[in-house]
Design an enzyme around this catalytic site. Structure first.
Site, PDB file in Angstrom:
ATOM      1  N   GLU A  62       0.835  -1.134   0.117  1.00 46.36           N
ATOM      2  CA  GLU A  62      -0.028  -0.009  -0.013  1.00 46.36           C
ATOM      3  C   GLU A  62       0.853   1.175  -0.120  1.00 46.36           C
ATOM      4  OE1 GLU A  62      -3.317   0.309  -0.357  1.00 46.36           O
ATOM      5  OE2 GLU A  62      -2.553   2.448  -0.241  1.00 46.36           O
ATOM      6  N   LEU A  84      -0.376   4.447   0.464  1.00 51.65           N
ATOM      7  CA  LEU A  84      -1.117   5.729   0.737  1.00 51.65           C
ATOM      8  C   LEU A  84      -0.205   6.426   1.899  1.00 51.65           C
ATOM      9  CD1 LEU A  84      -2.393   5.023   4.138  1.00 51.65           C
ATOM     10  CD2 LEU A  84      -3.749   3.726   2.601  1.00 51.65           C
ATOM     11  N   CYS A 118       6.567   5.283   8.882  1.00 49.62           N
ATOM     12  CA  CYS A 118       6.917   4.483   7.550  1.00 49.62           C
ATOM     13  C   CYS A 118       8.662   4.824   7.178  1.00 49.62           C
ATOM     14  CB  CYS A 118       6.474   4.773   6.501  1.00 49.62           C
ATOM     15  SG  CYS A 118       4.515   4.508   6.792  1.00 49.62           S
ATOM     16  N   LYS A 172      11.423   3.865   9.668  1.00 51.02           N
ATOM     17  CA  LYS A 172      11.319   2.236   9.920  1.00 51.02           C
ATOM     18  C   LYS A 172      11.829   1.583   8.632  1.00 51.02           C
ATOM     19  CE  LYS A 172       7.129   0.316  10.127  1.00 51.02           C
ATOM     20  NZ  LYS A 172       6.536  -0.798   9.670  1.00 51.02           N
ATOM     21  N   LYS A 224       3.699  15.431  10.327  1.00 51.56           N
ATOM     22  CA  LYS A 224       3.160  16.138   9.095  1.00 51.56           C
ATOM     23  C   LYS A 224       1.847  16.683   9.349  1.00 51.56           C
ATOM     24  CE  LYS A 224       1.613  12.760   6.017  1.00 51.56           C
ATOM     25  NZ  LYS A 224       1.603  12.450   4.465  1.00 51.56           N
ATOM     26  N   ARG A 258       4.338   9.697  15.792  1.00 58.55           N
ATOM     27  CA  ARG A 258       5.506   8.925  15.690  1.00 58.55           C
ATOM     28  C   ARG A 258       6.513   9.369  14.858  1.00 58.55           C
ATOM     29  NH1 ARG A 258       2.370   3.578  13.550  1.00 58.55           N
ATOM     30  NH2 ARG A 258       0.988   5.069  12.884  1.00 58.55           N
TER      31      ARG A 258
HETATM   32  C1  UGA Z   1       4.918   7.613   3.403  1.00 55.98           C
HETATM   33  C2  UGA Z   1       5.079   7.578   1.833  1.00 55.98           C
HETATM   34  O1  UGA Z   1       4.970   8.792   1.034  1.00 55.98           O
HETATM   35  C3  UGA Z   1       3.846   6.571   1.285  1.00 55.98           C
HETATM   36  O2  UGA Z   1       3.682   6.443  -0.047  1.00 55.98           O
HETATM   37  C4  UGA Z   1       3.757   5.366   2.073  1.00 55.98           C
HETATM   38  O3  UGA Z   1       2.472   4.567   1.554  1.00 55.98           O
HETATM   39  C5  UGA Z   1       3.922   5.520   3.484  1.00 55.98           C
HETATM   40  O4  UGA Z   1       4.904   6.266   3.691  1.00 55.98           O
HETATM   41  C6  UGA Z   1       3.806   4.033   4.152  1.00 55.98           C
HETATM   42  O5  UGA Z   1       4.864   3.313   4.049  1.00 55.98           O
HETATM   43  O6  UGA Z   1       2.821   3.590   4.664  1.00 55.98           O
HETATM   44  P1  UGA Z   1       3.763   9.059   5.175  1.00 55.98           P
HETATM   45  O7  UGA Z   1       4.480   8.571   6.105  1.00 55.98           O
HETATM   46  O8  UGA Z   1       2.251   9.052   5.552  1.00 55.98           O
HETATM   47  O9  UGA Z   1       3.678   8.325   3.847  1.00 55.98           O
HETATM   48  O10 UGA Z   1       4.085  10.755   4.929  1.00 55.98           O
HETATM   49  P2  UGA Z   1       4.864  11.429   3.711  1.00 55.98           P
HETATM   50  O11 UGA Z   1       4.006  12.449   3.237  1.00 55.98           O
HETATM   51  O12 UGA Z   1       5.672  10.642   2.771  1.00 55.98           O
HETATM   52  O13 UGA Z   1       5.978  12.238   4.560  1.00 55.98           O
HETATM   53  C7  UGA Z   1       6.885  11.488   5.488  1.00 55.98           C
HETATM   54  C8  UGA Z   1       7.935  12.502   6.277  1.00 55.98           C
HETATM   55  O14 UGA Z   1       8.738  13.225   5.188  1.00 55.98           O
HETATM   56  C9  UGA Z   1       7.337  13.488   6.705  1.00 55.98           C
HETATM   57  O15 UGA Z   1       7.945  13.865   8.099  1.00 55.98           O
HETATM   58  C10 UGA Z   1       7.322  14.824   6.025  1.00 55.98           C
HETATM   59  O16 UGA Z   1       7.474  16.164   6.834  1.00 55.98           O
HETATM   60  C11 UGA Z   1       8.654  14.627   5.210  1.00 55.98           C
HETATM   61  N1  UGA Z   1       8.861  15.219   4.065  1.00 55.98           N
HETATM   62  C12 UGA Z   1       8.059  14.934   3.037  1.00 55.98           C
HETATM   63  C13 UGA Z   1       9.927  16.197   4.006  1.00 55.98           C
HETATM   64  O17 UGA Z   1      10.593  16.577   4.702  1.00 55.98           O
HETATM   65  N2  UGA Z   1       9.818  16.673   2.585  1.00 55.98           N
HETATM   66  C14 UGA Z   1       9.303  16.550   1.787  1.00 55.98           C
HETATM   67  O18 UGA Z   1       9.458  17.092   0.575  1.00 55.98           O
HETATM   68  C15 UGA Z   1       8.194  15.581   1.702  1.00 55.98           C
END
Ligand code: UGA
Length: 435
Positions: free
Chosen positions: A151, A153, A263, A266, A324, A331
């Protein structure tokens, strides 16, 4: 219409169950947590996720979505079993598969006719084989197909990501399994979403390779941002120009205090452990992890600079506790890494978040929590923005200056106007924009 049971009522399980019922299937989401299932049956959604409440409500009304603790009964009655239980991290960075193993044992005991057993939880390469072995060991019935369906998402936009994904990945061994899974995702499939039919191991690897690449991209732009600070360049313009190149793309090039969430931290560690296990060190990802760890320490240094190296006894207002915006998930959030350090150094911390305060309080009950940013920054010596919630993007800087005892701000998400901060004589720090 298929009868589907989704095992696990966490972010992935709950959103998948709601999404699959929206596709027209009869779905039951099961969990061992009685409390959670009772809440769901009372119409209370245990997580903050935009759009999820109404999706669940409408599908429950249409009698397509149910919640239960009776795992064995639901397994027996379903055509498709989706494993969406947690896969936490062990101390050594490897993935803890104990929930997956125990659910697999339960499935093997309750299987009574041909079924698809499909994993959505993020599991390391080889886990599919392990699950198949458990299923075969405990059962006379061998008539099942195992499917890996990772997945993708994101929290905060999970409903949209599930209903309109960029791609679907199906790892399986038989044509029968591929064609059943195509039926499960029929509404997406007829919208011409690419479906990648592949082997189980490849599907498992696609998930890790995708998440680790995005994490790598973030650490890379953070590295470039830090260098921009040294050479007086503006990382926003650098990222914007890089993003114009279709091969690079502008997504995930936003610098900040480092990536968090359940995610990326980990999954990057798990990929590194996988590499070690197979004697192939994944050096790029090892570097991405190291840069990420150092990035939050840099934020502490920036706060120290804003306070003339005297943190002890100072009042620090932290805005943003979730990892975010649009989520109450804390977490591995920047706040969980930075606030304890500030407290160790003797600071008094005021904290605010639009939705994550209750979750934060569980682990850090002794901070001064407030219900809005105005009260949080009152008489503060420095304001630290750690999450780019919209209400912080639009913060009234004049009001902020009036409320604080000292106009100093760390904008770790680069959401404020440098011109305005300069005009108002703020002492400020950001990431990669010392212009
Ligand atoms: C991430 C992936 O984007 C999803 O595709 C995946 O399904 C998910 O992990 C998972 O494995 O379940 P998520 O952890 O919900 O999703 O959030 P993201 O939007 O990817 O952000 C992750 C972290 O990166 C946040 O701390 C965000 O602030 C940071 N981030 C994101 C940045 O510092 N810069 C960016 O340009 C984008």
């Amino acid at each position: 219409m298929k009868k589907i049971v989704v095992i696990g009522g966490g972010y992935v399980g709950l959103v998948s169950a709601a999404g699959l019922s929206e596709f027209g299937h009869r779905v039951t989401c099961v969990d061992i947590d009685n409390n959670k299932i009772n809440q769901l049956n009372d119409g209370k959604i245990p997580i903050y996720e935009p759009g999820l409440n109404s999706l669940i409500e409408s599908n429950c009304k249409k009698k397509r979505l149910y919640f239960s603790v009776d795992i064995e009964k639901e397994i027996k009655e379903s055509d498709i079993i989706i494993i969406a239980v947690g896969t936490p991290q062990k101390k050594n960075g490897e993935v803890d598969l104990s929930y997956v193993k125990s659910v697999s044992k339960t499935i093997s005991k309750s299987i009574n006719k041909y079924k698809i057993i499909c994993t959505k939880s993020t599991v390391p390469v080889g886990a599919g084989k392990m699950i198949e072995k458990i299923l075969l060991k405990n059962n006379d019935i061998t008539d099942f197909d195992y499917v890996s369906n990772p997945e993708f998402l994101r929290e905060g936009s999970a409903v949209k990501d599930f209903l309109i994904p960029d791609r679907l990945v199906i790892g399986a061994k038989s044509e029968k399994a591929f064609s059943i899974m195509k039926e499960v995702y029929r509404p997406i499939y007829i919208n011409e979403t690419p479906i990648i039919n592949t082997t189980i191991e490849t599907a498992e690897m696609i998930k890790y390779a995708s998440n680790a690449f995005l994490a790598l991209k973030i650490s890379y732009i953070n590295d470039i941002a830090n260098l921009c600070e040294e050479v007086n360049a503006d990382v926003h313009e650098v990222a914007k120009a890089m993003g114009q190149d279709g091969r690079i793309s502008s997504k995930f090039l936003h610098p900040g205090p480092g990536f968090g969430g359940s995610c990326f931290p980990k999954d990057t560690l798990a990929l590194v452990q996988m590499g070690k296990k197979f004697n192939y060190p994944v050096k790029t990802i090892e570097a991405a992890i190291a840069v990420n760890q150092e990035q939050s320490l840099r934020m502490i240094e920036k706060i120290e600079y804003l306070l003339d190296n005297k943190i002890s006894g100072k009042k620090i207002a932290v805005l943003g506790l979730s990892f975010k915006p649009q989520t109450d998930d804390i977490r591995e959030s920047s706040a969980t890494k930075i606030i304890p350090e500030l407290i160790n150094k003797g600071a008094l911390v005021n904290a605010y978040d639009p939705v994550a305060i209750e979750n934060f309080k569980i682990y850090y009950p002794n901070l001064n929590y407030f219900e809005n940013w105005e009260d949080t920054v009152k008489d503060a010596d420095v304001c630290v923005i750690l999450t780019e919630w919209n209400e912080f993007r639009g913060i009234d800087l004049e009001k902020l200056k009036l409320l604080m005892s000292n106009p100093a701000i760390l904008d770790s998400k680069n959401i404020l106007s440098i011109e305005k901060l300069k005009k108002l004589d703020f002492k400020y720090e950001n990431v990669g924009r010392k212009i």
